[in-house]
Design a protein around this motif. Sequence first.
Motif, PDB file in Angstrom:
ATOM      1  N   UNK A 159      53.589  22.451  16.034  1.00  0.00           N
ATOM      2  CA  UNK A 159      52.328  21.708  15.870  1.00  0.00           C
ATOM      3  C   UNK A 159      52.530  20.537  14.915  1.00  0.00           C
ATOM      4  N   UNK A 160      53.259  20.757  13.834  1.00  0.00           N
ATOM      5  CA  UNK A 160      53.529  19.687  12.872  1.00  0.00           C
ATOM      6  C   UNK A 160      54.342  18.563  13.513  1.00  0.00           C
ATOM      7  N   UNK A 161      55.341  18.903  14.304  1.00  0.00           N
ATOM      8  CA  UNK A 161      56.161  17.898  14.999  1.00  0.00           C
ATOM      9  C   UNK A 161      55.300  17.094  15.969  1.00  0.00           C
ATOM     10  N   UNK A 162      54.411  17.772  16.733  1.00  0.00           N
ATOM     11  CA  UNK A 162      53.515  17.072  17.659  1.00  0.00           C
ATOM     12  C   UNK A 162      52.633  16.086  16.906  1.00  0.00           C
ATOM     13  N   UNK A 163      52.070  16.510  15.775  1.00  0.00           N
ATOM     14  CA  UNK A 163      51.200  15.632  14.987  1.00  0.00           C
ATOM     15  C   UNK A 163      51.968  14.429  14.456  1.00  0.00           C
ATOM     16  N   UNK A 164      53.163  14.659  13.905  1.00  0.00           N
ATOM     17  CA  UNK A 164      53.950  13.552  13.345  1.00  0.00           C
ATOM     18  C   UNK A 164      54.386  12.584  14.438  1.00  0.00           C
ATOM     19  N   UNK A 165      54.838  13.114  15.590  1.00  0.00           N
ATOM     20  CA  UNK A 165      55.231  12.241  16.698  1.00  0.00           C
ATOM     21  C   UNK A 165      54.047  11.420  17.204  1.00  0.00           C
ATOM     22  N   UNK A 166      52.890  12.063  17.343  1.00  0.00           N
ATOM     23  CA  UNK A 166      51.695  11.354  17.802  1.00  0.00           C
ATOM     24  C   UNK A 166      51.306  10.243  16.842  1.00  0.00           C
ATOM     25  N   UNK A 167      51.288  10.544  15.555  1.00  0.00           N
ATOM     26  CA  UNK A 167      50.938   9.535  14.546  1.00  0.00           C
ATOM     27  C   UNK A 167      51.960   8.403  14.535  1.00  0.00           C
ATOM     28  N   UNK A 168      53.236   8.751  14.573  1.00  0.00           N
ATOM     29  CA  UNK A 168      54.294   7.738  14.540  1.00  0.00           C
ATOM     30  C   UNK A 168      54.218   6.827  15.757  1.00  0.00           C
ATOM     31  N   UNK A 169      53.972   7.413  16.923  1.00  0.00           N
ATOM     32  CA  UNK A 169      53.892   6.620  18.151  1.00  0.00           C
ATOM     33  C   UNK A 169      52.731   5.631  18.089  1.00  0.00           C
ATOM     34  N   UNK A 170      51.578   6.101  17.653  1.00  0.00           N
ATOM     35  CA  UNK A 170      50.402   5.223  17.560  1.00  0.00           C
ATOM     36  C   UNK A 170      50.639   4.103  16.554  1.00  0.00           C
ATOM     37  N   UNK A 171      51.192   4.425  15.402  1.00  0.00           N
ATOM     38  CA  UNK A 171      51.459   3.399  14.381  1.00  0.00           C
ATOM     39  C   UNK A 171      52.486   2.400  14.892  1.00  0.00           C
ATOM     40  N   UNK A 172      53.543   2.898  15.543  1.00  0.00           N
ATOM     41  CA  UNK A 172      54.590   2.013  16.077  1.00  0.00           C
ATOM     42  C   UNK A 172      54.017   1.057  17.122  1.00  0.00           C
ATOM     43  N   UNK A 173      53.169   1.565  18.013  1.00  0.00           N
ATOM     44  CA  UNK A 173      52.566   0.716  19.045  1.00  0.00           C
ATOM     45  C   UNK A 173      51.695  -0.360  18.393  1.00  0.00           C
ATOM     46  N   UNK A 174      50.909  -0.001  17.422  1.00  0.00           N
ATOM     47  CA  UNK A 174      50.017  -0.959  16.763  1.00  0.00           C
ATOM     48  C   UNK A 174      50.824  -2.045  16.039  1.00  0.00           C
ATOM     49  N   UNK A 175      51.815  -1.590  15.258  1.00  0.00           N
ATOM     50  CA  UNK A 175      52.614  -2.544  14.484  1.00  0.00           C
ATOM     51  C   UNK A 175      53.370  -3.492  15.408  1.00  0.00           C
ATOM     52  N   UNK A 176      53.946  -2.972  16.520  1.00  0.00           N
ATOM     53  CA  UNK A 176      54.702  -3.837  17.434  1.00  0.00           C
ATOM     54  C   UNK A 176      53.806  -4.847  18.150  1.00  0.00           C
ATOM     55  N   UNK A 177      52.572  -4.496  18.384  1.00  0.00           N
ATOM     56  CA  UNK A 177      51.654  -5.373  19.120  1.00  0.00           C
ATOM     57  C   UNK A 177      50.933  -6.362  18.201  1.00  0.00           C
ATOM     58  N   UNK A 178      50.471  -5.860  17.054  1.00  0.00           N
ATOM     59  CA  UNK A 178      49.628  -6.700  16.202  1.00  0.00           C
ATOM     60  C   UNK A 178      50.257  -7.023  14.848  1.00  0.00           C
ATOM     61  N   UNK A 179      51.319  -6.348  14.496  1.00  0.00           N
ATOM     62  CA  UNK A 179      51.917  -6.563  13.188  1.00  0.00           C
ATOM     63  C   UNK A 179      51.135  -5.810  12.111  1.00  0.00           C
ATOM     64  N   UNK A 180      51.685  -5.843  10.892  1.00  0.00           N
ATOM     65  CA  UNK A 180      51.008  -5.156   9.799  1.00  0.00           C
ATOM     66  C   UNK A 180      51.188  -5.976   8.533  1.00  0.00           C
ATOM     67  N   UNK A 181      50.180  -6.069   7.778  1.00  0.00           N
ATOM     68  CA  UNK A 181      50.267  -6.831   6.551  1.00  0.00           C
ATOM     69  C   UNK A 181      49.054  -6.590   5.682  1.00  0.00           C
TER      70      UNK A 181
END
Length: 200
Positions: free
Chosen positions: A7-29
């Motif tokens: 369950x912890x791995x699923x949560x971390x992968x889900x969070x990481x994937x969403x953050x990675x998609x957002x950062x790659x598309x819109x950047x972060x700052x």
Amino acid sequence: MKNIKVILVIAILGLSLVIAVYVSKFGFGLWNEHSKWAELGSFFGGVLGPILAFTSLLYLAFQVEMQWKESQASRLQSEINNRESYISTNLRILIPKLSEVDPILKGPLAELVILICRDESYSINKRNVDELKLGLSARGEAMVIWVNIAGALSYLKAVDENRYLNQVTLVTVQLGHELCVALDRVVLMATDIKFEHHFN
């Protein structure tokens, strides 16, 4: 524990994937505009919220399953303890009954049972078997107690082999092996009750 890690791995992968998609598309700052922070919050709230809720439900389902298993194990343990107590109680009742001298049987029941078991003619001669049944009917309670002990031993044998062997040893030590074997045979002859024999 393994399920919690999954369950912890699923949560971390889900969070990481969403953050990675957002950062790659819109950047972060660190933006100076309030609207950029609002867009970031809306995105994460809308996407990460369901992911975290799903992993929380998985964790809750796992906890409920664990509690159910513990409850089952506790009930089984309680039933095993009850059966062992039942055997001890029945032995405390049976031992004096086997020692009592009965005027009809002309001696202690334990001695008669062993003599009958040693004398093979009782299994061949129908008249002797009928006399045996008539004589032992006065001691029916002792016969039923022995059947009850055998039933409790059968339950233990089915659910916990080690506890079963401990109880068979306890009964054998208290009554003696020969008497246990004789009781198995004679009670079956005297009552025609079918029960599992635990002493050879």
